[in-house]
Design a protein around this motif. Structure first.
Motif, PDB file in Angstrom:
ATOM      1  N   GLU A   1       0.833  -1.202   0.000  1.00 26.00           N
ATOM      2  CA  GLU A   1       0.000   0.000   0.000  1.00 26.00           C
ATOM      3  C   GLU A   1       0.871   1.258   0.000  1.00 26.00           C
ATOM      4  O   GLU A   1       0.598   2.222  -0.723  1.00 26.00           O
ATOM      5  N   ALA A   2       1.939   1.237   0.802  1.00 26.10           N
ATOM      6  CA  ALA A   2       2.825   2.391   0.879  1.00 26.10           C
ATOM      7  C   ALA A   2       3.522   2.660  -0.452  1.00 26.10           C
ATOM      8  O   ALA A   2       3.843   3.798  -0.783  1.00 26.10           O
ATOM      9  N   LEU A   3       3.746   1.590  -1.218  1.00 31.53           N
ATOM     10  CA  LEU A   3       4.390   1.732  -2.533  1.00 31.53           C
ATOM     11  C   LEU A   3       3.385   1.937  -3.646  1.00 31.53           C
ATOM     12  O   LEU A   3       3.792   2.152  -4.799  1.00 31.53           O
ATOM     13  N   GLY A   4       2.103   1.843  -3.341  1.00 33.41           N
ATOM     14  CA  GLY A   4       1.085   1.997  -4.370  1.00 33.41           C
ATOM     15  C   GLY A   4       1.010   0.818  -5.316  1.00 33.41           C
ATOM     16  O   GLY A   4       0.697   0.971  -6.495  1.00 33.41           O
ATOM     17  N   LEU A   5       1.313  -0.380  -4.812  1.00 30.50           N
ATOM     18  CA  LEU A   5       1.348  -1.584  -5.631  1.00 30.50           C
ATOM     19  C   LEU A   5       0.057  -2.371  -5.508  1.00 30.50           C
ATOM     20  O   LEU A   5      -0.525  -2.474  -4.435  1.00 30.50           O
ATOM     21  N   SER A   6      -0.320  -2.987  -6.611  1.00 33.83           N
ATOM     22  CA  SER A   6      -1.464  -3.897  -6.621  1.00 33.83           C
ATOM     23  C   SER A   6      -1.000  -5.289  -6.975  1.00 33.83           C
ATOM     24  O   SER A   6      -0.151  -5.471  -7.862  1.00 33.83           O
ATOM     25  N   VAL A   7      -1.522  -6.295  -6.286  1.00 34.99           N
ATOM     26  CA  VAL A   7      -1.166  -7.674  -6.589  1.00 34.99           C
ATOM     27  C   VAL A   7      -1.828  -8.074  -7.900  1.00 34.99           C
ATOM     28  O   VAL A   7      -3.053  -7.905  -8.062  1.00 34.99           O
ATOM     29  N   PRO A   8      -1.057  -8.572  -8.869  1.00 33.17           N
ATOM     30  CA  PRO A   8      -1.667  -8.959 -10.139  1.00 33.17           C
ATOM     31  C   PRO A   8      -2.646 -10.113  -9.982  1.00 33.17           C
ATOM     32  O   PRO A   8      -2.450 -10.985  -9.128  1.00 33.17           O
TER      33      PRO A   8
END
Length: 228
Positions: free
Chosen positions: A220-227
């Protein structure tokens, strides 16, 4: 997705990607007791987390007057190899690595673990295929492990990214100091199943920009979404 400000992410291994610290600590306690030295579990864990075996041997000599027998290293190699066959990944670690890959953000592992144990733990935890060739140990830098910055400088160079544009993810003051000395931004991640001898306050005091508790918080802190 948010804009990610880092050019690469450099991970510690033990306690950050794999839950191996308690396994190793149990092996050390048993072997030391067999060779005449009984230590408190938490005391040993506090000294061992994030460091090299040589640093631990130096501490055992200085603080307890204990010298390793000639066969002790080979005994530990054998027992740790057996224990690490059961190394689990920390919850969410694989999702984080997959999310980084999907986002096109390079990453590497930089660990004080001896090379054979490093790759054994990655394989046992099911992370070897995700990390690929970018897993580095002190032998890559002439034995200059953490808290020296060499490992993180090497990992950044291998990814072709300036260390000042790297995020280092650590769970120990020893590793955190290495990341700070390399010029990286360092975040603490206390997601391992063991009791962390270096808590959030210690990590912040040593230069962590922030401290997180789970891989979900890290993504969340990196703005990543799990594919999917």
């Amino acid at each position: 997705m948010k804009n990610i400000k880092f050019g690469a992410v450099l991970f510690d291994l033990d306690g950050v990607l794999v839950d191996s610290e308690a396994l190793a600590n149990a092996v050390w306690l048993e072997a030391l007791a067999e060779h005449g030295l009984r230590l408190d579990r938490e005391v040993l864990l506090a000294r061992a987390v994030g460091g090299t075996h040589e640093a631990l041997f130096d501490w055992l000599r200085a603080e307890h007057g204990w010298e390793r027998p000639g066969t002790f290293v080979s005994l530990m190699d054998e027992r740790l190899a057996a224990a690490f066959q059961g190394t689990p990944a920390i919850e969410g670690a694989a999702d984080t690595l997959r999310a980084l890959s999907a986002a096109g953000l390079p990453f590497a592992v930089a660990s004080n673990s001896q090379r054979g144990r490093l790759h054994l733990k990655l394989a046992a935890a099911g992370l070897a295929g995700l990390v690929g060739e970018h897993a580095y140990d002190p032998a890559h830098v002439g034995g200059r492990g953490k808290p020296l910055p060499d490992l993180y400088l090497h990992a950044a160079a291998a990814l072709g990214v300036s260390p000042t544009r790297c995020l280092v993810v650590e769970d120990s003051v020893t590793g955190l100091r290495a990341g700070v000395a390399a010029g990286a931004t360092v975040w603490g991640l206390l997601a391992g199943g063991h009791a962390h001898p270096d808590g959030a306050g210690a990590l912040l005091g040593a230069g962590a920009a922030r401290v997180l508790s789970t891989h979900a918080e890290l993504r969340e802190a990196l703005g990543l979404s799990v594919p999917a």
